[in-house]
Design a protein around this motif. Structure first.
Motif, PDB file in Angstrom:
ATOM      1  N   ALA A 167     -24.450  -3.239 -10.307  1.00 18.44           N
ATOM      2  CA  ALA A 167     -24.162  -2.541  -9.043  1.00 18.44           C
ATOM      3  C   ALA A 167     -23.214  -1.367  -9.278  1.00 18.44           C
ATOM      4  CB  ALA A 167     -23.586  -3.518  -8.026  1.00 18.44           C
ATOM      5  N   GLY A 168     -23.702  -0.386 -10.052  1.00 17.99           N
ATOM      6  CA  GLY A 168     -23.055   0.916 -10.151  1.00 17.99           C
ATOM      7  C   GLY A 168     -23.902   1.897  -9.341  1.00 17.99           C
ATOM      8  N   ILE A 169     -23.749   3.187  -9.607  1.00 19.93           N
ATOM      9  CA  ILE A 169     -24.509   4.183  -8.816  1.00 19.93           C
ATOM     10  C   ILE A 169     -26.016   3.974  -8.991  1.00 19.93           C
ATOM     11  CG2 ILE A 169     -24.442   6.022 -10.604  1.00 19.93           C
ATOM     12  CD1 ILE A 169     -24.189   8.017  -8.195  1.00 19.93           C
ATOM     13  N   THR A 170     -26.438   3.554 -10.182  1.00 17.88           N
ATOM     14  CA  THR A 170     -27.880   3.421 -10.441  1.00 17.88           C
ATOM     15  C   THR A 170     -28.460   2.261  -9.644  1.00 17.88           C
ATOM     16  OG1 THR A 170     -27.366   4.168 -12.666  1.00 17.88           O
ATOM     17  CG2 THR A 170     -29.566   3.281 -12.313  1.00 17.88           C
ATOM     18  N   GLY A 171     -27.834   1.085  -9.777  1.00 18.22           N
ATOM     19  CA  GLY A 171     -28.355  -0.096  -9.093  1.00 18.22           C
ATOM     20  C   GLY A 171     -28.275   0.048  -7.584  1.00 18.22           C
ATOM     21  N   THR A 202     -28.101   2.839  -5.704  1.00 23.96           N
ATOM     22  CA  THR A 202     -29.016   3.855  -5.142  1.00 23.96           C
ATOM     23  C   THR A 202     -30.453   3.326  -5.156  1.00 23.96           C
ATOM     24  OG1 THR A 202     -27.538   5.516  -6.078  1.00 23.96           O
ATOM     25  CG2 THR A 202     -29.622   6.313  -5.205  1.00 23.96           C
ATOM     26  N   THR A 203     -30.821   2.623  -6.229  1.00 24.94           N
ATOM     27  CA  THR A 203     -32.190   2.080  -6.298  1.00 24.94           C
ATOM     28  C   THR A 203     -32.387   1.015  -5.214  1.00 24.94           C
ATOM     29  OG1 THR A 203     -31.972   2.337  -8.694  1.00 24.94           O
ATOM     30  CG2 THR A 203     -33.941   1.234  -7.918  1.00 24.94           C
ATOM     31  N   ALA A 204     -31.387   0.135  -5.067  1.00 35.28           N
ATOM     32  CA  ALA A 204     -31.495  -0.921  -4.038  1.00 35.28           C
ATOM     33  C   ALA A 204     -31.584  -0.282  -2.653  1.00 35.28           C
ATOM     34  CB  ALA A 204     -30.289  -1.850  -4.119  1.00 35.28           C
ATOM     35  N   ILE A 244     -21.715  10.393   5.875  1.00 35.29           N
ATOM     36  CA  ILE A 244     -20.803   9.633   4.999  1.00 35.29           C
ATOM     37  C   ILE A 244     -19.512  10.433   4.754  1.00 35.29           C
ATOM     38  CG2 ILE A 244     -20.541   8.389   2.824  1.00 35.29           C
ATOM     39  CD1 ILE A 244     -23.565   8.313   2.543  1.00 35.29           C
ATOM     40  N   PRO A 245     -18.354   9.875   5.118  1.00 39.50           N
ATOM     41  CA  PRO A 245     -17.099  10.582   4.863  1.00 39.50           C
ATOM     42  C   PRO A 245     -16.669  10.407   3.403  1.00 39.50           C
ATOM     43  CG  PRO A 245     -16.666   8.507   5.991  1.00 39.50           C
ATOM     44  CD  PRO A 245     -18.141   8.559   5.750  1.00 39.50           C
ATOM     45  N   CYS A 246     -17.247  11.205   2.499  1.00 39.69           N
ATOM     46  CA  CYS A 246     -16.996  10.988   1.058  1.00 39.69           C
ATOM     47  C   CYS A 246     -16.521  12.270   0.375  1.00 39.69           C
ATOM     48  CB  CYS A 246     -18.247  10.440   0.393  1.00 39.69           C
ATOM     49  SG  CYS A 246     -19.650  11.550   0.468  1.00 39.69           S
ATOM     50  N   GLU A 247     -15.875  13.146   1.141  1.00 37.44           N
ATOM     51  CA  GLU A 247     -15.301  14.382   0.580  1.00 37.44           C
ATOM     52  C   GLU A 247     -16.353  15.197  -0.183  1.00 37.44           C
ATOM     53  OE1 GLU A 247     -11.828  13.110  -1.645  1.00 37.44           O
ATOM     54  OE2 GLU A 247     -11.339  11.718  -0.026  1.00 37.44           O
ATOM     55  N   TRP A 248     -17.607  15.108   0.266  1.00 36.90           N
ATOM     56  CA  TRP A 248     -18.672  15.898  -0.377  1.00 36.90           C
ATOM     57  C   TRP A 248     -18.346  17.365  -0.196  1.00 36.90           C
ATOM     58  CZ3 TRP A 248     -22.989  14.630  -3.252  1.00 36.90           C
ATOM     59  CH2 TRP A 248     -23.880  15.664  -3.512  1.00 36.90           C
ATOM     60  N   LYS A 249     -18.352  18.119  -1.272  1.00 31.82           N
ATOM     61  CA  LYS A 249     -17.993  19.533  -1.183  1.00 31.82           C
ATOM     62  C   LYS A 249     -18.863  20.317  -2.153  1.00 31.82           C
ATOM     63  CE  LYS A 249     -13.937  22.501  -1.634  1.00 31.82           C
ATOM     64  NZ  LYS A 249     -13.321  22.943  -2.867  1.00 31.82           N
ATOM     65  N   GLU A 250     -19.533  21.332  -1.632  1.00 33.30           N
ATOM     66  CA  GLU A 250     -20.291  22.195  -2.529  1.00 33.30           C
ATOM     67  C   GLU A 250     -19.290  22.938  -3.407  1.00 33.30           C
ATOM     68  OE1 GLU A 250     -23.762  24.165  -0.875  1.00 33.30           O
ATOM     69  OE2 GLU A 250     -23.331  25.881  -2.210  1.00 33.30           O
ATOM     70  N   TYR A 303     -19.009   7.182  -0.964  1.00 32.86           N
ATOM     71  CA  TYR A 303     -20.445   7.437  -0.794  1.00 32.86           C
ATOM     72  C   TYR A 303     -21.243   6.139  -0.994  1.00 32.86           C
ATOM     73  CZ  TYR A 303     -25.011   9.129  -2.604  1.00 32.86           C
ATOM     74  OH  TYR A 303     -26.348   9.342  -2.861  1.00 32.86           O
ATOM     75  N   LEU A 304     -20.964   5.440  -2.099  1.00 30.84           N
ATOM     76  CA  LEU A 304     -21.774   4.270  -2.432  1.00 30.84           C
ATOM     77  C   LEU A 304     -21.484   3.086  -1.513  1.00 30.84           C
ATOM     78  CD1 LEU A 304     -21.647   4.857  -6.255  1.00 30.84           C
ATOM     79  CD2 LEU A 304     -23.733   4.817  -4.870  1.00 30.84           C
ATOM     80  N   LYS A 305     -20.260   3.033  -0.980  1.00 29.29           N
ATOM     81  CA  LYS A 305     -19.927   1.965  -0.031  1.00 29.29           C
ATOM     82  C   LYS A 305     -20.886   2.020   1.164  1.00 29.29           C
ATOM     83  CE  LYS A 305     -16.153   0.435   2.914  1.00 29.29           C
ATOM     84  NZ  LYS A 305     -14.780   0.639   3.347  1.00 29.29           N
ATOM     85  N   ARG A 306     -21.160   3.240   1.634  1.00 33.50           N
ATOM     86  CA  ARG A 306     -22.060   3.374   2.781  1.00 33.50           C
ATOM     87  C   ARG A 306     -23.494   2.956   2.402  1.00 33.50           C
ATOM     88  NH1 ARG A 306     -21.703   6.134   7.616  1.00 33.50           N
ATOM     89  NH2 ARG A 306     -19.497   5.646   7.460  1.00 33.50           N
ATOM     90  N   LEU A 307     -23.918   3.268   1.175  1.00 31.39           N
ATOM     91  CA  LEU A 307     -25.259   2.838   0.755  1.00 31.39           C
ATOM     92  C   LEU A 307     -25.330   1.305   0.672  1.00 31.39           C
ATOM     93  CD1 LEU A 307     -26.539   5.356  -1.956  1.00 31.39           C
ATOM     94  CD2 LEU A 307     -26.411   5.629   0.502  1.00 31.39           C
ATOM     95  N   VAL A 308     -24.236   0.688   0.218  1.00 31.95           N
ATOM     96  CA  VAL A 308     -24.182  -0.784   0.158  1.00 31.95           C
ATOM     97  C   VAL A 308     -24.354  -1.364   1.563  1.00 31.95           C
ATOM     98  CG1 VAL A 308     -22.582  -2.723  -0.227  1.00 31.95           C
ATOM     99  CG2 VAL A 308     -22.834  -0.953  -1.981  1.00 31.95           C
ATOM    100  N   GLU A 309     -23.664  -0.779   2.525  1.00 38.60           N
ATOM    101  CA  GLU A 309     -23.785  -1.269   3.915  1.00 38.60           C
ATOM    102  C   GLU A 309     -25.235  -1.152   4.402  1.00 38.60           C
ATOM    103  OE1 GLU A 309     -19.216   0.058   5.003  1.00 38.60           O
ATOM    104  OE2 GLU A 309     -20.873   1.251   5.808  1.00 38.60           O
ATOM    105  N   ALA A 310     -25.890  -0.033   4.008  1.00 38.42           N
ATOM    106  CA  ALA A 310     -27.280   0.177   4.446  1.00 38.42           C
ATOM    107  C   ALA A 310     -28.225  -0.830   3.785  1.00 38.42           C
ATOM    108  CB  ALA A 310     -27.707   1.612   4.120  1.00 38.42           C
ATOM    109  N   ILE A 311     -27.935  -1.198   2.531  1.00 41.11           N
ATOM    110  CA  ILE A 311     -28.780  -2.188   1.831  1.00 41.11           C
ATOM    111  C   ILE A 311     -28.710  -3.522   2.587  1.00 41.11           C
ATOM    112  CG2 ILE A 311     -29.000  -3.575  -0.291  1.00 41.11           C
ATOM    113  CD1 ILE A 311     -27.679  -1.105  -1.767  1.00 41.11           C
ATOM    114  N   VAL A 312     -27.482  -3.934   2.919  1.00 38.65           N
ATOM    115  CA  VAL A 312     -27.285  -5.224   3.600  1.00 38.65           C
ATOM    116  C   VAL A 312     -27.971  -5.191   4.973  1.00 38.65           C
ATOM    117  CG1 VAL A 312     -25.538  -6.779   4.563  1.00 38.65           C
ATOM    118  CG2 VAL A 312     -25.151  -5.692   2.326  1.00 38.65           C
ATOM    119  N   LYS A 313     -27.831  -4.052   5.646  1.00 34.92           N
ATOM    120  CA  LYS A 313     -28.437  -3.916   6.986  1.00 34.92           C
ATOM    121  C   LYS A 313     -29.965  -4.033   6.916  1.00 34.92           C
ATOM    122  CE  LYS A 313     -27.835  -1.029  10.991  1.00 34.92           C
ATOM    123  NZ  LYS A 313     -27.647   0.348  11.383  1.00 34.92           N
TER     124      LYS A 313
END
Ligand SMILES: Cc1cc2nc3c(=O)[nH]c(=O)nc-3n(C[C@H](O)[C@H](O)[C@H](O)COP(=O)(O)OP(=O)(O)OC[C@H]3O[C@@H](n4cnc5c(N)ncnc54)[C@H](O)[C@@H]3O)c2cc1C
Ligand code: FES
Length: 506
Positions: free
Chosen positions: A34-38, A40-42, A115-121, A180-190
Motif C-alpha cells: 500500500a504505497g502510491i502504486t498499490g 492508485t491501482t486499488a 483533494i487538499p494536498c498542496e498540489w502546485k504546478e 493525496y493518497l489518503k483521499r484515494l484510500v477513503e475512495a477505495i473503502v467507499k
C-alpha cells in the motif's frame, strides 16, 4: 522540535488504521503493498466495480512513498538521450508521454476529488555546474528537441546557483503525497475495497487461477483472480529473476527552514553527488527539501555524513534557520532505467508486478496503476510494450545484468570473507557494528540501556551479509535492499524472515 528520522509527510498526516487479516477472504484482485502504486491501482480498479483487497506488511504508506520528495515530473534526471540510444526515438517518446499523462491524470484527480494536498504546478530544472555535466546536459537537450519535449535551454537559474546551463521544463507539479493518497484510500473503502495492515503476504504462490495468497504463518488466505505485486521489491519472484535485475539505492532528505526566501521551482543536478530541491510547508511555514547523496543500499559512508553534506549545501544556498525533519529511504533500479510494469513473466497470466521506479515513482507508480488496470480489464494500453517486464533490449540489459550479478557476488563474498576485529565488549551504548563473537561474524548493537542485541548477519533473502546503518540503527543488505531492525526483525523486504538472533553468552 526536530524529529529524526521522520518524514514531513508522515508527521503531517493522520492516516486511518486497518485490521490484520484474520479470516479467509475472496476478491477479484489482491494487491500486495500500500504505497502510491498499490493504492492508485486499488483506487482505479475499485472505481470500475472490481472487488479489491489491499494488503500491507506494515502500516499503509510507511514504505518509500512515505519518504519521497514528491516531485511530479517527467524530467527524470538525464534519461531521454540514453533512452533514444537504447530503445529508439519511438519508445523514448512514449516514456515521456506515459509520464506526462500520469501528471495530467493526477492533476485531474486532485481537482475532481477536491483533494487538499498542496498540489502546485511547478517548473522543473535539470542543471549542470561542471564541464562534463554540461556536455551531458547538452546531449539531453538535443534529445528533448528530437522527441518534441517542450524544454527550454537556460543559462541561469531562479536560485543563486552558478550553472553552465539548465533545461527548464514548465508545467510539472509538486504535492503532499500522503494527503493525496489518503483521499484515494477513503475512495477505495467507499467503493467496497478492503484493506489489511500488518499482513505480510507469503512469497509462496499456490496453484493457478483462482490464486491463493497466504500469510507466512499460512493461517489465513486470500483467494483471487488477479494478483498485483506493488510491494516495491516484488514479494514473489515468479521465476522472473527479479533478484538479478533490480538493485536498491538509498538517498537522504533534509527539510530545512531557510534564512532567506526560496525562489520556487524544482531542481535536480546532473553533477554528482546529486542535489535536488523543492519547497514544502509545515504549520504554515515555508520549508525547502534538500535531497540527494544516493548510494547503493548497505554500501554508503556514515549516514550522518550524508545528512551533513546536504545541510552544508542548503546552508550555503539559503542559510538554515532550523531543520524540523530529515529522513532517508530507498528505491529500486532496473537494468535499463525503465520500470518493470505488467505481467510478472510472459507465462504467468493474472500475476502482475510494478517495480524499479529509479526514484521517479510518483509518476511511474501512477503509470503502473493505469497500465495494470487496463491489462486486467483486457483493454489496450499504448505503454504496455515499453514497460513490459519480459522485454529484452540487449545492449543495456546484458551489460548491467553482468554488473548487477557481479555486484551481488562481490557483496556476498566480501561480506563473508572480510576480517572483523571489533568485539561486542568494544561497543558503547547506542552503538552497532559487525563484530567477532566466539570466532564467528555477528551483528551487534548495544542499546541505550546497555543491553546487547546479537544477530546473524546473513540476510534471510538470498544470503548476502548485512551492514550496520548507524543513522537508522538498522541492518541493511547491499544486494537487494532488505533492511532489518537492530533486533533482526524485518523492516523492509524482499526478505520476509527476521535475522537469526544469537545468544550473547553462547
Ligand atoms: C529519497 C527519495 C526521494 C524520492 N523522490 C521522488 C520524487 O521527487 N518524485 C518521484 O516521482 N519519485 C520519487 N522517489 C521515488 C518514489 O518515492 C518511489 O518510487 C515510490 O514511492 C515507490 O512506491 P511503491 O508504491 O512502489 O512502493 P512503497 O511505497 O515502498 O510501497 C510498498 C509497500 O509494500 C509493502 N510490502 C512489501 N512486501 C510486502 C509483503 N510481502 N506483503 C505485504 N506488503 C508488503 C511495504 O510494507 C510497503 O508499504 C523518491 C524515492 C526516494 C527514496
Ligand atoms: S536482500 Fe537479497 S540477499 Fe539480502
Amino acid at each position: 522540535m526536530p524529529q529524526y528520522p521522520e518524514s514531513l509527510w508522515r508527521a503531517s498526516t493522520e492516516l486511518p488504521t486497518f485490521p490484520q487479516l484474520e479470516e479467509d477472504i475472496k476478491v477479484d484482485v489482491a494487491i500486495v503493498g500500500a504505497g502510491i502504486t498499490g493504492i492508485t491501482t486499488a483506487y482505479l480498479l475499485s472505481q470500475e466495480g472490481l472487488k479489491v483487497a489491499l494488503l500491507d506488511a506494515g502500516r499503509i504508506l510507511e514504505g518509500t512513498t512515505g519518504h519521497t520528495t514528491a516531485k511530479v515530473t517527467a524530467q527524470h534526471g538525464l534519461i531521454y538521450d540514453e533512452l533514444i540510444q537504447h530503445l529508439g526515438e519511438d519508445l523514448a517518446a512514449k516514456y515521456y508521454r506515459a509520464n506526462s499523462e500520469a501528471i495530467e491524470w493526477m492533476a485531474r484527480t486532485v481537482k475532481e476529488l477536491d483533494i487538499p494536498c498542496e498540489w502546485k504546478e511547478e517548473d522543473a530544472y535539470l542543471y549542470a555546474e561542471g564541464d562534463q555535466a554540461e556536455a551531458k546536459l547538452r546531449n539531453e537537450f538535443q534529445a528533448y528537441e528530437k522527441l518534441g519535449i517542450p524544454g527550454l535551454w537556460k543559462e541561469t537559474l531562479p536560485i543563486a546557483l552558478e550553472v553552465k546551463g539548465a533545461i527548464h521544463l514548465p508545467g510539472q507539479a509538486q504535492f503532499h503525497p500522503l494527503a493525496y493518497l489518503k483521499r484515494l484510500v477513503e475512495a477505495i473503502v467507499k467503493a467496497g475495497g478492503v484493506i489489511y495492515e500488518n499482513t505480510t503476504v507469503s512469497k509462496k504462490l499456490e496453484g493457478t487461477r483462482p490464486f491463493t495468497l497466504t500469510t507466512p504463518q499460512g493461517n489465513h488466505t486470500v483467494t483471487c483472480q488477479h494478483i498485483i505485486s506493488a510491494s516495491h521489491f516484488p514479494f514473489t519472484d515468479g521465476g522472473g529473476f527479479y533478484f538479478s535485475r533490480l538493485h536498491a539505492e538509498r538517498s537522504y532528505v533534509v527539510a530545512m527552514k531557510p534564512k532567506t526566501p526560496f525562489a520556487g521551482g524544482m531542481y535536480i543536478s546532473v553533477d554528482e553527488p546529486i542535489r535536488t530541491l523543492r519547497s514544502a510547508s509545515w504549520h504554515g511555514e515555508s520549508l525547502v527539501l534538500v535531497g540527494g547523496e544516493g548510494h547503493k543500499t548497505g554500501q554508503g559512508i556514515c549516514t550522518y555524513q550524508h545528512y551533513e553534506n546536504l545541510e552544508a549545501f542548503g546552508d550555503q544556498l539559503l542559510g538554515i534557520e532550523s531543520i524540523p525533519f530529515r529522513w532517508s529511504a530507498q528505491d529500486l533500479f532496473t537494468l535499463d532505467k525503465v520500470p518493470y510494469i505488467g505481467q510478472i513473466t510472459a507465462s504467468d497470466e493474472g500475476i502482475y508486478v510494478a517495480t524499479g521506479f529509479a526514484k521517479w515513482g510518483m509518476t511511474t507508480g501512477t503509470v503502473s496503476a493505469r497500465i495494470i488496470t487496463d491489462q486486467i480489464q483486457e483493454r489496450e494500453n499504448p505503454y504496455s510494450e515499453l514497460f513490459s517486464p519480459s522485454r529484452f533490449h540487449p545492449n543495456p540489459s546484458i551489460k548491467n545484468f553482468i554488473v548487477e550479478n557481479a555486484n551481488v557476488a562481490k557483496e556476498m563474498l566480501s561480506g563473508k570473507l572480510g576480517i572483523v576485529y571489533t568485539k561486542p565488549e568494544d561497543l558503547q551504548k547506542d552503538e552497532g557494528s559487525v563484530v567477532t563473537h566466539y570466532g564467528r561474524r555477528a551483528g551487534a548493537y548495544r542499546d541505550t540501556e546497555g543491553e546487547l542485541h546479537l544477530v546473524d548477519t546473513t540476510c534471510t533473502h538470498l544470503g548476502c551479509e548485512v551492514e550496520w546503518n548507524e543513522g537508522e540503527r538498522s541492518w541493511d543488505c547491499p544486494c537487494h535492499g532488505s533492511r532489518f531492525g537492530y533486533d533482526g526483525n524485518v523492516l523492509e523486504g524482499p526478505a520476509q524472515e527476521p535475522l537469526k538472533k544469537l545468544d550473547a553468552y553462547a
